[in-house]
Write an enzyme that holds these catalytic residues in place. Sequence first.
Site, short mmCIF file in Angstrom:
data_model
loop_
_atom_site.label_atom_id
_atom_site.label_comp_id
_atom_site.label_asym_id
_atom_site.label_seq_id
_atom_site.Cartn_x
_atom_site.Cartn_y
_atom_site.Cartn_z
N GLU A 79 0.76 -1.35 -0.11
CA GLU A 79 0.02 0.16 0.15
C GLU A 79 0.98 1.36 0.06
O GLU A 79 0.37 2.28 -0.48
CB GLU A 79 -0.85 -0.02 1.02
N HIS A 133 -10.22 -14.14 7.47
CA HIS A 133 -11.14 -12.82 7.76
C HIS A 133 -12.56 -13.34 7.67
O HIS A 133 -13.47 -12.54 7.97
CB HIS A 133 -10.72 -11.97 6.40
#
Length: 765
Positions: free
Chosen positions: A610, A699
């Site tokens: 990122e 997740h």
Amino acid sequence: MVRSANLGFPRVGAFRELKHAVEAYWKGQSSEAELQQVAKDLRAAHWKLQQDAGIDVIPSNDFSFYDQVLDMIATVGAVPERYNHQAGLVDLTTYFAMARGRQQDGQDVVAMEMTKWFDTNYHYIVPEFKASTSFALSSTKAVDQFKEAKALGIQTRPVILGPVTFLLLGKSYEEGFDQLSLLPSLLPVYAELLKALEAEGATDVQIDEPCLVLDLSADAKAAYQNAFEQLAGHTNLQLHLATYFDGLRDNAALAFGLPVASVHLDLRRAPSQLEAALNAVKPTQKLSLGVVDGRNIWKNNLNASLEVVQKAVEKLGSDRVIVAPSCSLLHSPVDLDSEQKLDAELKGWLSFAKQKLAEVVLIARAAAGERDDAAFAANAEAIRARETSPRIHNPAVKERVSGAVAADLQRDSAFEKRITLQKASLNLPPLPTTTIGSFPQTQEVRAARAKFKKGELSREQYDAFLEEETTRCIRIQEEMDIDVLVHGEFERNDMVEYFGEKLEGFAFSQFGWVQSYGSRCVKPPIIFGDVSRPEAMTVRWAEFAQKQTSRLMKGMLTGPVTILQWSFVRDDQPRSETCKQIAFAIRDEVVDLEKAGIKVIQIDEAALREGLPLRRGDWKQYLDWAVDSFRITAGGVKDETQIHTHMCYSEFNDIIEAVAAMDADVISIETSRSAMELLDAFVAFKYPNEIGPGVYDIHSPRVPKQEEMESLLHKALDVLTPEQIWVNPDCGLKTRGWAEVKPALEGMVKAAKNVRQELKNRQAA
Ligand code: GLN
Ligand code: ZN
């Protein structure tokens, strides 16, 4: 007259009032009417605050219950079919169903995808496009909020996400379908929206087109031309084009060629674009100068900003110049005045959203000839005090970074030699099993931490509690027969904060919250000075954990790029410099762990990807220093010590060479959701070191079946050698409960054992 403008204000409130209200509504503890009231009060307070600050151009429609891209999805009625939205306005239930999924009243739908907003830590909901996607104006939010402000006597400039960025940020869910082809059917809805705003008395509208700072295809450029010509032809509103997060560069001629009344530039990220803009701006256009950083927390250097603004005023005249923050203040905490614990010196260097607005006004007024001399003098003094403060400068740290030599970035031997030594010393079975570090942070763990912070538990009591938790976690891993254990990270609340609190050069605010996604906020540490490590940070826990077991205990650290990426970083030196300082601090920790007898050490770089610059041409420079920083952390240990890294995402294709250049002995990655597809990058490139492709998705609360994990391992074996593969989940387990974690890991170990046996049989045959 030089005017002042704001592009957007944080929505959550100084004390996260919106978060609390939204979450109470989700839990069914409050009604929609109650939620709407909290939102309305916040909007009113924020408009008033901006008015009191003296801002000339105040935004509306910058408020959102979740995200501004989702708001646009609702506004243009681009609701995916699975939400069963009939024609008409999108209600709040459908809106939140798109954001979070919904399992209620017989409905069972998953959420829309979410991804990072450019290079920020803010996440937006990704629009879903297909050839059959149709649009219709389906929300009155922009108009309602404009009217709401007007009723308070405040004329605002509504903000809407521009049509081209809206389409480009979306994802095509059909092979070969180009979402830009939807532009002709989207534009009439935008035109209708502008007309509705105009009918209520709006005169201006801010159209955000941050995609103008990216590398654009010829089609995208044509779409811009087309879109703005059509919109301008259908409205009397003045269109104000907002760009941010980088410079326009080769898109400058395109942007200024559009029929817009002004163009906003991010002059914090790309100060050098001013020159070209001053030449490209048309006589009918104004220039909005983003000189106050909307994404960082440092006090603006008013004199330096004023100089920039004056340069524009000289060329364009004061009527054509607007002063603004670099981007929406969404990415800043709200109010420095709330901070009671930051020391006065440090506080004197900072500025949050409210203070930034004051800076914008001071600069605009000074450029208009009404300079507040006292304020400018105080600002100059604060800037000087920060520059020269001994708290920022640590000559030993600077020397260490500038004196770094090639050997600091190198392990003693190449991977082939290291891995042979490691295999001999670690004595692991094929397909060794491990986890990514954290184990469930239960209510109990969090409650104990809270009590300790409040002083209700003594250091000794808290440590005893942590020792107990850690020991229990180790016993469980032993019982499961996991090969390389972890201590569980119960002493950490956050993988960056934990280290920041122990490093010199970091500070922490009490209320410096920034929206990350939906109701979730993060409170990034503030890196204000040279970074050093006064004492060991994790050795106590690693050592304790290793003593509890005869198995290998993995030491667990956060890498320098991730620490940098998730903090507010000082702006008085390049990010690369700060990153290397952190790297040396982590390096010392790695060496100390080795000395304490830890043979396997993981350095997480969850945020490496990122940090990539928005323009591809800038990638190499970033990746060079990011990789160097990682190599500094790992370069101080013996060949026998095994260095792991972990990255929790799945796109490696375009950065695989950099990942390989990090030269970690083992890398664990996310693969379970994409069914090992992402291994493609590692295979095509012939990634030489060892890999743990996550075999289950942490997740989701769903417990994966053992056979699923086995079949994923078979897929990995199709493309990697058995000696290369590790078996692990795809990320840390801290957000999960023990009830899911236990069966999942048991299944994972069984899967590994079964596949090991198969390999053995195959060898024997
Ligand atoms: N070691 C960390 C954990 O397990 C890694 C988290 C992450 O990659 N985001 O929690
Ligand atoms: Zn992860």
